[in-house]
Scaffold this active site. Sequence first.
Site, PDB file in Angstrom:
ATOM      1  N   PHE A  81       4.770 -20.724   6.512  1.00 38.11           N
ATOM      2  CA  PHE A  81       3.985 -19.631   5.955  1.00 38.11           C
ATOM      3  C   PHE A  81       4.656 -18.291   6.224  1.00 38.11           C
ATOM      4  CE2 PHE A  81       0.458 -22.733   6.958  1.00 38.11           C
ATOM      5  CZ  PHE A  81       0.262 -23.108   5.637  1.00 38.11           C
ATOM      6  N   GLY A  82       4.114 -17.253   5.599  1.00 40.27           N
ATOM      7  CA  GLY A  82       4.581 -15.915   5.922  1.00 40.27           C
ATOM      8  C   GLY A  82       4.163 -15.551   7.331  1.00 40.27           C
TER       9      GLY A  82
ATOM     10  N   MET B 271       0.812 -16.498  10.513  1.00 40.41           N
ATOM     11  CA  MET B 271      -0.409 -17.182  10.923  1.00 40.41           C
ATOM     12  C   MET B 271      -1.059 -16.342  12.001  1.00 40.41           C
ATOM     13  SD  MET B 271      -2.489 -19.602  10.472  1.00 40.41           S
ATOM     14  CE  MET B 271      -4.067 -19.599  11.327  1.00 40.41           C
ATOM     15  N   GLU B 272      -2.323 -16.027  11.777  1.00 38.73           N
ATOM     16  CA  GLU B 272      -3.026 -14.994  12.533  1.00 38.73           C
ATOM     17  C   GLU B 272      -3.592 -15.459  13.860  1.00 38.73           C
ATOM     18  OE1 GLU B 272      -5.965 -16.832   9.517  1.00 38.73           O
ATOM     19  OE2 GLU B 272      -3.859 -16.270   9.571  1.00 38.73           O
TER      20      GLU B 272
ATOM     21  N   GLU C 101      -9.593 -14.617   3.447  1.00 40.40           N
ATOM     22  CA  GLU C 101      -8.384 -14.051   2.844  1.00 40.40           C
ATOM     23  C   GLU C 101      -8.634 -12.895   1.885  1.00 40.40           C
ATOM     24  OE1 GLU C 101      -5.659 -14.534   4.015  1.00 40.40           O
ATOM     25  OE2 GLU C 101      -5.780 -16.447   5.063  1.00 40.40           O
TER      26      GLU C 101
ATOM     27  N   ASP D 106      -6.096 -27.421   2.155  1.00 39.86           N
ATOM     28  CA  ASP D 106      -4.919 -26.623   1.793  1.00 39.86           C
ATOM     29  C   ASP D 106      -4.901 -26.309   0.299  1.00 39.86           C
ATOM     30  OD1 ASP D 106      -4.150 -26.704   4.394  1.00 39.86           O
ATOM     31  OD2 ASP D 106      -2.429 -28.030   4.110  1.00 39.86           O
TER      32      ASP D 106
ATOM     33  N   TYR E 145      -7.054 -15.259  -2.048  1.00 42.16           N
ATOM     34  CA  TYR E 145      -6.464 -14.004  -1.609  1.00 42.16           C
ATOM     35  C   TYR E 145      -6.705 -12.886  -2.622  1.00 42.16           C
ATOM     36  CZ  TYR E 145      -3.719 -16.646   1.872  1.00 42.16           C
ATOM     37  OH  TYR E 145      -3.320 -17.427   2.920  1.00 42.16           O
TER      38      TYR E 145
ATOM     39  N   HIS F  40      -1.318  -7.688   7.113  1.00 41.39           N
ATOM     40  CA  HIS F  40      -2.229  -8.753   6.699  1.00 41.39           C
ATOM     41  C   HIS F  40      -2.691  -9.576   7.905  1.00 41.39           C
ATOM     42  CE1 HIS F  40      -3.746 -11.777   3.775  1.00 41.39           C
ATOM     43  NE2 HIS F  40      -3.477 -12.637   4.772  1.00 41.39           N
ATOM     44  N   GLU F  41      -1.748 -10.006   8.736  1.00 42.00           N
ATOM     45  CA  GLU F  41      -2.117 -10.827   9.891  1.00 42.00           C
ATOM     46  C   GLU F  41      -2.946 -10.026  10.900  1.00 42.00           C
ATOM     47  OE1 GLU F  41      -1.672 -13.800   9.298  1.00 42.00           O
ATOM     48  OE2 GLU F  41      -0.234 -13.519   7.686  1.00 42.00           O
TER      49      GLU F  41
ATOM     50  N   LYS G  55       6.947 -22.084   2.393  1.00 43.73           N
ATOM     51  CA  LYS G  55       6.457 -22.776   1.203  1.00 43.73           C
ATOM     52  C   LYS G  55       6.379 -21.849  -0.014  1.00 43.73           C
ATOM     53  CE  LYS G  55       2.491 -25.579  -0.246  1.00 43.73           C
ATOM     54  NZ  LYS G  55       1.166 -26.106   0.195  1.00 43.73           N
ATOM     55  N   LYS G  56       6.042 -20.609   0.213  1.00 41.42           N
ATOM     56  CA  LYS G  56       5.927 -19.635  -0.869  1.00 41.42           C
ATOM     57  C   LYS G  56       7.210 -19.528  -1.670  1.00 41.42           C
ATOM     58  CE  LYS G  56       5.472 -14.654  -1.606  1.00 41.42           C
ATOM     59  NZ  LYS G  56       5.306 -13.319  -0.963  1.00 41.42           N
TER      60      LYS G  56
ATOM     61  N   HIS H  17      -6.534  -9.885   9.873  1.00 46.80           N
ATOM     62  CA  HIS H  17      -7.267 -11.107  10.200  1.00 46.80           C
ATOM     63  C   HIS H  17      -7.975 -11.011  11.556  1.00 46.80           C
ATOM     64  CE1 HIS H  17      -6.903 -14.159   7.171  1.00 46.80           C
ATOM     65  NE2 HIS H  17      -5.589 -14.032   7.073  1.00 46.80           N
TER      66      HIS H  17
END
Length: 627
Positions: free
Chosen positions: A287-288, A290-291, A338, A397, A405, A315-316, A579-580, A319
């Site tokens: 992922f970009g 994880m918070e 999100e 998922d 988002y 973003h994180e 994955k993005k 969260h």
Amino acid sequence: MKKSALLFSIILGLFSCTENKEMERTRIITKNLQEIDQHSFSKPKEAVITHLKWTADINFENKTIQAIAQYDISKAPNATKIILDTKNLHIEKVWLNENEDTNFELKEKDEILGQALHIRLSKETETISIQYKTPPSAEALQWLNAQQTAGASPFLFTQSQAILCRSWIPIQDSPGIRFTYEAKVKVPQGNLALMSAENPQKIDSTGNYSFKMEQPLPAYLMALAVGDLEYHKTGDETGIYAESTTLDKAIADLEDLQSFLETAEELYGKYRWEQFDVLVLPPSFPFGGMENPRLTFATPTILSGDKSLVSLIAHELAHSWSGNLVTNATWDDFWLNEGFTVYFEYRIMEALYSKDYSEMLASISLKELKEESQELIDNENAEDTHLKLDLKGRNPDVGMAAIAYDKGYFFLRKIEELTGRENFDTFLKQYFNEHAFQSINTEQFLLYMEQNLFAKKGIELPKDLFSNWIYSAGIPDDLPKPNSERFRNVEQSIANWLNTESIDTLKTQDWSTHEFLHFFHQLPDSIGYSEVRAVDEKFNFTNSGNAEVLTEWFLLAIKKDYLPAYKAMENFLINTGRKKFLMPIYGELIKTETGKSIALNIYKKARENYHYVSYISLDKLLNYETD
């Protein structure tokens, strides 16, 4: 009629009623929904965990964790069992209190959910203890050898969201169940161990580490990382962990963490987790970011050298309020995590860098929302474009996509337009404070907002607002429209270039990453190989160190059969696990027979570097069968 639609009809009808009795009835309906999580076997109304004491030994050689998990529990007077979620764990022993024998049973396996662990309780049971071992294939765990890291040492990290915590800890794996925890972890000497808890800042030569998390969190925020790491303090409450070879680059891009935190607090209230540190992981992180509370995991692909990708950190950080502090009750309500976080992220970036900067981000969100929404509708999955999802029988998922988002963000931006920014900010502060360390579902939030924002401020609630945005497919007609002057300038530059056929008319010296991304998005399909070669000769995109730019460049290179970029693309796919980036590049390659052959050859080399979260999707995309 579906349950969610039926409930909405009930709530919508009740919104016009003023009798306290009717409003209380609605509260009861929505409260009952919160207690149903179709992605967990647990039954918290019977017995629920409240505190975890975890003792673990990390074995890199065997790629296993040997552990004892001891839980304080709360139970109903007549409870005879407690149910935990597990997936492929080797349960060796279970006992109650200090050393009281008990019966336990692992129920039938479910491909997605794993196995329910039933533990018989006595009337005197206050704690349960489970001795167990993880298999090398545990889905949440990524074991990296020295060659797969930026340094020269092996590495371990976890990814618990959405329902993978059960693959490394037997747990009640639901976002609606919160607990505190403490841990003692033994790791090979020369490594630093970190968790989503109060963390050390230096390597202990003995390899023994202790942790404490006093704020209750759900299982998906359990996190562990082990490696040869260093720490750099960036402020009173912020800092960076990274491998030594990555640390300087991380410091250059993330030195403003303390300013991010202070800006966020000005918007929505006190940061409640004490410390905000970022761990820059090896490239295989899927992922970009994880918070995880106190220890945000981040991909090294955000380190662009010019701070242009640090919105991911915003973003994180966001969260810490939306998600970590106030959590979606089930994964059907994922947009509550999100959508709020994207809205909050853009507000942070606006405060730090300007309105036009945040409007660039919003414009990119709009593009991604339109593309994903149309793809889902074309594939006859229109219901997955609802904000309120129905993920029964599916991996949660599936819901972790642009709809939650970006449609979530634009819905909240619509609320801001209807009620005014000042009113909305006041409401959000109240919302976070009143629901701190709690979970909430979609229907509860809508009712709370109707009462505490629209009704309280005397603002009319549009009749079909919730129906159109929450329970309907596609993109509503009243979608707010981002307005970015900087993107318009990019579009004009493209027009000048194509009209004059002179690449020198492209004046890009002040462009951010976002403007380059918009450049790629706005290129007409009519451009050919010669134009692609010209922009590569001018900007050297093939050798860019910016992962976001590289992804768009490789997509263009594949479409235009620009072979000079293919070697760099192969190297990127082998050494990047996010994955993005992987899904669109592989997806574009397999559109032709030649490209499919190239994709499979690369994938065979790269797959071992990917986390389960990435390769499970790529296996399906590529029809790849493992031995």
